[in-house]
Design an enzyme around this catalytic site. Structure first.
Site, PDB file in Angstrom:
ATOM      1  N   GLY A  34      -0.666   2.673   7.080  1.00  0.00           N
ATOM      2  CA  GLY A  34       0.767   2.443   7.175  1.00  0.00           C
ATOM      3  C   GLY A  34       1.289   1.595   6.038  1.00  0.00           C
ATOM      4  CG  ASN A  35       5.017   1.908   4.768  1.00  0.00           C
ATOM      5  OD1 ASN A  35       6.015   1.349   5.199  1.00  0.00           O
ATOM      6  ND2 ASN A  35       4.846   3.226   4.868  1.00  0.00           N
ATOM      7  NE  ARG A  36       2.092  -6.105   3.742  1.00  0.00           N
ATOM      8  CZ  ARG A  36       1.261  -6.520   4.689  1.00  0.00           C
ATOM      9  NH1 ARG A  36       1.687  -6.730   5.926  1.00  0.00           N
ATOM     10  NH2 ARG A  36      -0.005  -6.752   4.387  1.00  0.00           N
ATOM     11  CB  SER A  37       9.007   0.399   5.582  1.00  0.00           C
ATOM     12  OG  SER A  37      10.368   0.638   5.841  1.00  0.00           O
ATOM     13  CB  ALA A  86       8.241   3.202   3.231  1.00  0.00           C
TER      14      ALA A  86
END
Ligand code: C5P
Length: 227
Positions: free
Chosen positions: A29-32, A96
């Site tokens: 995943g990502n930090r959005s 994102a």
């Protein structure tokens, strides 16, 4: 209250960050947080638009008064955005989206095996949803807006990277934000440069994500065909 300059317009906004499954319980995943996309959805709603939010793993609540389609992965987001975009005057890709996903997803958990080396995870490329939308133009006169979160590097600044990306992606507008040093992700405030498809700066904004959302929509409105 502000102008109703998006009255009767259909606006599709993707927000949040995709999660690419590794196994039934894990993901890449990502930090959005989804805050900028949600602020755009609220701003567009308040300016009279009919808003469809494609929501990928939001860390904030979706706004009232908009249609919400929840998605997990990039491939799910692509299906949902393309379905909604067929009717849309404006599509904003604020999500994102993972560039890569694990090639295979086992049905059961990846396990640690004593004495065995750690597993190797093979990634495959996800489709570039923004570039596809810009290329395919699912509806005539549709305004396609992308985002670019850039950190810059030793040779090239954030704006120059954004300009190259604006030309490459073919979106009508590209919103470049500086995410170096952990800026923007999850934060309340944001600074952006809005570029046209040639990479020329057509707007700049700093402020709350709502202020930035309104500045982005101010740049969209003149691109809409009347009627
Ligand atoms: O190339 P980059 O990931 O920086 O581009 C960011 C923009 O492209 C964002 O608007 C994002 O929503 C979109 N994107 C996409 N599909 C991908 C990767 C990014 O639509 N696979």
């Amino acid at each position: 209250s502000g102008p109703l300059d998006l009255a009767g317009r259909r606006v599709v906004i993707s927000a949040g960050g995709t999660q690419e499954p590794l196994d039934p319980v894990r993901f890449l995943g990502n930090r959005s947080s989804g805050r900028q996309g949600v602020a755009l959805a609220e701003a567009a709603r308040d300016r009279g638009a009919d808003v469809h939010l494609v929501a990928a793993n939001l860390l904030v609540p979706a706004p009232h008064g908009v249609t919400v389609t929840p998605v997990g992965s990039a491939l799910e987001l692509r299906d949902a955005v393309r379905a909604a975009a067929a009717e849309a005057d404006v599509v904003v890709m604020a999500a994102a989206v993972a560039d890569f996903r694990p090639q295979t997803v086992p049905d059961s958990k990846i396990k640690k095996v004593a004495g065995s080396p750690p597993p190797t995870i093979t990634l495959v490329e996800n489709p570039d949803i923004l570039a596809e939308l810009a290329q395919d133009r699912l509806r005539a006169d549709q305004v396609v807006v992308g985002f670019a979160a850039e950190t810059g590097d030793a040779e090239t600044g954030v704006l120059a990277l954004g300009q190259a990306k604006a030309r490459r992606k073919g979106a009508d507008l590209l919103v470049v934000n500086d995410v170096s040093g952990g800026r923007a992700f999850g934060a309340a405030d944001n600074t952006v440069h809005v570029l046209d498809r040639n990479g020329t700066v057509c707007a700049e904004a700093t402020g709350t994500k709502r202020d930035v959302a309104d500045a982005i929509l101010d740049a969209v409105v003149p691109l809409l065909v009347h009627g």
